[in-house]
Design a protein around this motif. Structure first.
Motif, PDB file in Angstrom:
ATOM      1  N   ILE A  95      35.793 -18.928  38.689  1.00  0.00           N
ATOM      2  CA  ILE A  95      35.065 -18.801  39.583  1.00  0.00           C
ATOM      3  C   ILE A  95      34.976 -20.198  40.137  1.00  0.00           C
ATOM      4  O   ILE A  95      34.537 -20.378  41.507  1.00  0.00           O
ATOM      5  CB  ILE A  95      33.870 -18.244  39.679  1.00  0.00           C
ATOM      6  CG1 ILE A  95      34.067 -16.839  39.075  1.00  0.00           C
ATOM      7  CG2 ILE A  95      33.392 -18.330  40.904  1.00  0.00           C
ATOM      8  CD1 ILE A  95      32.483 -15.796  38.805  1.00  0.00           C
ATOM      9  N   GLY A  96      34.482 -20.928  39.310  1.00  0.00           N
ATOM     10  CA  GLY A  96      35.045 -22.350  39.832  1.00  0.00           C
ATOM     11  C   GLY A  96      35.831 -23.138  40.371  1.00  0.00           C
ATOM     12  O   GLY A  96      35.890 -24.670  41.030  1.00  0.00           O
ATOM     13  N   ILE A  97      36.465 -22.678  40.511  1.00  0.00           N
ATOM     14  CA  ILE A  97      38.718 -23.251  40.953  1.00  0.00           C
ATOM     15  C   ILE A  97      38.901 -22.242  41.867  1.00  0.00           C
ATOM     16  O   ILE A  97      39.920 -22.635  42.596  1.00  0.00           O
ATOM     17  CB  ILE A  97      38.982 -23.619  39.415  1.00  0.00           C
ATOM     18  CG1 ILE A  97      39.856 -21.782  39.037  1.00  0.00           C
ATOM     19  CG2 ILE A  97      38.216 -24.577  38.424  1.00  0.00           C
ATOM     20  CD1 ILE A  97      40.288 -22.462  37.968  1.00  0.00           C
ATOM     21  N   ILE A  98      37.877 -21.295  42.072  1.00  0.00           N
ATOM     22  CA  ILE A  98      38.677 -20.243  43.498  1.00  0.00           C
ATOM     23  C   ILE A  98      38.836 -21.003  44.810  1.00  0.00           C
ATOM     24  O   ILE A  98      37.547 -21.637  45.233  1.00  0.00           O
ATOM     25  CB  ILE A  98      38.354 -19.296  43.126  1.00  0.00           C
ATOM     26  CG1 ILE A  98      38.556 -18.290  42.043  1.00  0.00           C
ATOM     27  CG2 ILE A  98      39.187 -18.132  44.720  1.00  0.00           C
ATOM     28  CD1 ILE A  98      37.664 -16.365  42.543  1.00  0.00           C
ATOM     29  N   PRO A  99      39.941 -21.283  45.463  1.00  0.00           N
ATOM     30  CA  PRO A  99      39.643 -21.865  46.647  1.00  0.00           C
ATOM     31  C   PRO A  99      38.618 -20.679  47.651  1.00  0.00           C
ATOM     32  O   PRO A  99      38.464 -19.714  47.571  1.00  0.00           O
ATOM     33  CB  PRO A  99      41.616 -21.540  47.910  1.00  0.00           C
ATOM     34  CG  PRO A  99      42.061 -21.162  46.274  1.00  0.00           C
ATOM     35  CD  PRO A  99      41.335 -20.525  45.001  1.00  0.00           C
ATOM     36  N   SER A 100      38.949 -21.192  49.281  1.00  0.00           N
ATOM     37  CA  SER A 100      37.395 -20.821  49.358  1.00  0.00           C
ATOM     38  C   SER A 100      37.796 -19.795  50.549  1.00  0.00           C
ATOM     39  O   SER A 100      39.456 -19.660  50.858  1.00  0.00           O
ATOM     40  CB  SER A 100      37.057 -21.557  50.798  1.00  0.00           C
ATOM     41  OG  SER A 100      37.343 -22.611  51.770  1.00  0.00           O
TER      42      SER A 100
END
Length: 211
Positions: A95-100
């Protein structure tokens, strides 16, 4: 040299850490409602879609409990608990690396939903078997009440830890907290998970299951 931890002590410590992770990630996800909804969803319906995603992830916990409980009975508590803590940790860190949404569009909420479903299934397995694993490690029936209470204690500790980490992260990242600082909090979940995994890895299967 210091005295080595007994198997029951290792079970207690690993049980506390791993159940903390489950409640840490749940509290964290809910506490960052505004940031997550604006990052991964369209602004007009962001909060609604966030709540739906939150509910779906939580709804998969009973399914995870059934699946992991059945597999744990057949193949052992230790194996399934190692699997659950890895899945919770990796999906939280992801979740901490999913793009916006601005960067990848519809793929952002889809990836977030997949992470939440994985978290829900793994968390269901973790919470359902953790207490059993602890209790089955004791050969002294007088300890069963204490061992059973670890689940509730560690859950509350996980939520408290989450609030403390949010405060620390806000202090360290300042104005960047809502831009990228909040992502560090999900990576911290992975760090805790690896500690819990290593502690469980060196443990033996529970006494009751081996009988």
């Amino acid at each position: 040299m210091g005295k080595k931890l007994s198997n029951i002590q290792k079970a207690v410590l690993s049980g506390i850490i791993c159940n903390m992770i489950v409640w840490y990630e749940l509290t964290l996800f809910g506490s960052l409602t505004h940031i997550i909804s604006s990052t991964f969803f369209l602004s007009e319906v962001g909060t609604i879609h966030f709540l739906i995603t939150f509910a779906i992830g939580f709804g998969f916990r009973p399914l995870g409990a059934l699946i992991f409980g059945y597999v744990g009975d057949r193949y052992g508590r230790k194996k399934i608990l190692l699997t659950s803590v890895v899945l919770v940790s990796i999906s939280s860190a992801a979740i901490g690396i999913i793009p916006s949404f601005k960067d990848v569009g519809i793929f952002a909420p889809i990836l977030l939903l997949l992470c939440r479903i994985t978290q829900g299934i793994a968390a269901g397995g973790e919470t359902s078997i953790n207490a059993t694993f602890l209790i089955e490690h004791s050969s002294d029936k007088k300890n069963l009440g204490f061992l059973g209470s670890i689940k509730a204690f560690s859950g509350a500790l996980g939520s408290v830890t989450c609030f403390i980490m949010i405060a620390i992260c806000k202090k360290l990242t300042g104005e960047n907290f809502e831009i990228w600082g909040w992502r560090l909090l999900f990576h911290f979940c992975f760090f805790m998970g690896m500690i819990g995994f290593l502690m469980r890895y060196v443990m033996s299967e529970s006494l009751a299951y081996k009988i």
